[in-house]
Design an enzyme around this catalytic site. Structure first.
Site, PDB file in Angstrom:
ATOM      1  N   GLY A  88       0.831  -1.189   0.000  1.00  0.00           N
ATOM      2  CA  GLY A  88       0.000   0.000   0.000  1.00  0.00           C
ATOM      3  C   GLY A  88       0.870   1.244   0.000  1.00  0.00           C
ATOM      4  O   GLY A  88       2.048   1.195  -0.355  1.00  0.00           O
ATOM      5  N   ARG A  89       0.298   2.362   0.412  1.00  0.00           N
ATOM      6  CA  ARG A  89       1.063   3.613   0.421  1.00  0.00           C
ATOM      7  C   ARG A  89       1.912   3.784   1.672  1.00  0.00           C
ATOM      8  O   ARG A  89       2.826   4.602   1.708  1.00  0.00           O
ATOM      9  CB  ARG A  89       0.125   4.807   0.258  1.00  0.00           C
ATOM     10  CG  ARG A  89      -0.301   4.980  -1.187  1.00  0.00           C
ATOM     11  CD  ARG A  89      -0.998   6.297  -1.424  1.00  0.00           C
ATOM     12  NE  ARG A  89      -2.362   6.252  -0.931  1.00  0.00           N
ATOM     13  CZ  ARG A  89      -2.926   7.205  -0.215  1.00  0.00           C
ATOM     14  NH1 ARG A  89      -2.260   8.282   0.116  1.00  0.00           N
ATOM     15  NH2 ARG A  89      -4.180   7.091   0.176  1.00  0.00           N
ATOM     16  N   GLU A  92       5.835   3.920   1.634  1.00  0.00           N
ATOM     17  CA  GLU A  92       6.389   5.121   0.996  1.00  0.00           C
ATOM     18  C   GLU A  92       6.870   6.137   2.025  1.00  0.00           C
ATOM     19  O   GLU A  92       7.930   6.735   1.876  1.00  0.00           O
ATOM     20  CB  GLU A  92       5.310   5.731   0.102  1.00  0.00           C
ATOM     21  CG  GLU A  92       5.683   7.001  -0.587  1.00  0.00           C
ATOM     22  CD  GLU A  92       4.513   7.521  -1.396  1.00  0.00           C
ATOM     23  OE1 GLU A  92       3.779   8.412  -0.899  1.00  0.00           O
ATOM     24  OE2 GLU A  92       4.314   7.029  -2.521  1.00  0.00           O
ATOM     25  N   CYS A 118       4.094  -6.401  -2.244  1.00  0.00           N
ATOM     26  CA  CYS A 118       3.746  -5.190  -2.976  1.00  0.00           C
ATOM     27  C   CYS A 118       4.770  -4.080  -2.715  1.00  0.00           C
ATOM     28  O   CYS A 118       5.957  -4.261  -2.950  1.00  0.00           O
ATOM     29  CB  CYS A 118       2.321  -4.786  -2.607  1.00  0.00           C
ATOM     30  SG  CYS A 118       1.519  -3.683  -3.777  1.00  0.00           S
ATOM     31  N   HIS A 119       4.331  -2.941  -2.203  1.00  0.00           N
ATOM     32  CA  HIS A 119       5.231  -1.817  -1.933  1.00  0.00           C
ATOM     33  C   HIS A 119       6.058  -1.998  -0.665  1.00  0.00           C
ATOM     34  O   HIS A 119       6.859  -1.133  -0.336  1.00  0.00           O
ATOM     35  CB  HIS A 119       4.427  -0.510  -1.847  1.00  0.00           C
ATOM     36  CG  HIS A 119       3.928  -0.029  -3.174  1.00  0.00           C
ATOM     37  ND1 HIS A 119       2.879  -0.635  -3.826  1.00  0.00           N
ATOM     38  CD2 HIS A 119       4.333   0.985  -3.972  1.00  0.00           C
ATOM     39  CE1 HIS A 119       2.651  -0.013  -4.963  1.00  0.00           C
ATOM     40  NE2 HIS A 119       3.519   0.976  -5.086  1.00  0.00           N
ATOM     41  N   TYR A 138       5.486  -5.031  -6.183  1.00  0.00           N
ATOM     42  CA  TYR A 138       4.671  -4.437  -7.237  1.00  0.00           C
ATOM     43  C   TYR A 138       5.637  -3.960  -8.321  1.00  0.00           C
ATOM     44  O   TYR A 138       6.687  -3.375  -8.001  1.00  0.00           O
ATOM     45  CB  TYR A 138       3.833  -3.285  -6.666  1.00  0.00           C
ATOM     46  CG  TYR A 138       2.863  -2.745  -7.671  1.00  0.00           C
ATOM     47  CD1 TYR A 138       1.774  -3.508  -8.088  1.00  0.00           C
ATOM     48  CD2 TYR A 138       3.039  -1.487  -8.235  1.00  0.00           C
ATOM     49  CE1 TYR A 138       0.892  -3.033  -9.040  1.00  0.00           C
ATOM     50  CE2 TYR A 138       2.152  -0.997  -9.181  1.00  0.00           C
ATOM     51  CZ  TYR A 138       1.076  -1.775  -9.583  1.00  0.00           C
ATOM     52  OH  TYR A 138       0.210  -1.312 -10.527  1.00  0.00           O
TER      53      TYR A 138
END
Length: 192
Positions: A88-89, A92, A118-119, A138
């Protein structure tokens, strides 16, 4: 034997990538703790649902509120047997937190199992623990994996890969393989 597993999460973590492994690992008897910087047990984070609907990248919809069961400032990583980094975000901005990076480095240096999806690879890259490792993520995170000295594993979205203590996958459609492979690295035996 049951393991203590740490989840490092934050607001706008991918909904399925926290909910499903958190519940699955608890269901097979492991003790799971989810923590977020600047938050305590009983507080919540917001999640986002990322979907694959034929666009050039994933779409994002509001997810659920996920209640944390651990307090970030009280966590002693030495007491945990394994680490899970959902995507997800959240990764980040979590990668900007030095304490988070130190936590990730602890699991890598002690060769404890790490599952990232993923992320989540953004945290691994920022912690500088991918050198010489094969890592899926991802696809948009592939440059970060290679810049960090890792080899990007380009696999189907439903697949997962293992390199030593590291279990990675591109996104939540890989949950059956990702969770099964992580359980294998943990030494969890499920009999039918």
């Amino acid at each position: 034997m049951a393991k203590k597993i740490l989840f490092i999460v934050g607001d706008y973590v991918e909904d399925y990538e926290i909910m499903v492994p958190f519940q699955a690992l608890a269901a097979v008897g492991h003790t799971v703790s989810a923590v977020c910087p600047n938050k305590k047990a009983g507080e919540f984070i917001r999640t986002a649902v990322h979907d694959f609907e034929g666009d050039q990248t994933y779409s994002e919809k509001p997810g659920h509120n996920f209640t944390l069961n651990g307090s970030f400032d009280a966590i002693k990583v030495e007491e945990f047997d394994a680490l899970v980094i959902p995507g997800g975000r959240a990764p980040e901005y979590l990668r900007l937190n030095e304490k988070v990076l130190q936590m990730v480095r602890h699991f890598a240096k002690t060769n404890k199992p790490i599952a990232a999806i993923c992320h989540g690879a953004q945290l691994l890259a920022a912690a500088d623990v991918l050198s010489g490792k094969s890592c899926s993520a991802y696809p948009a995170c592939a440059p970060e994996v290679t810049k960090a000295g890792g080899t990007y594993a380009s696999i189907e979205v439903t697949e997962a890969t293992v390199d030593g203590n590291l279990v990675t996958a591109p996104a939540w459609p890989a949950h059956p393989q990702w969770i099964a492979k992580f359980l294998g690295v943990l030494g969890t035996k499920i009999t039918h």
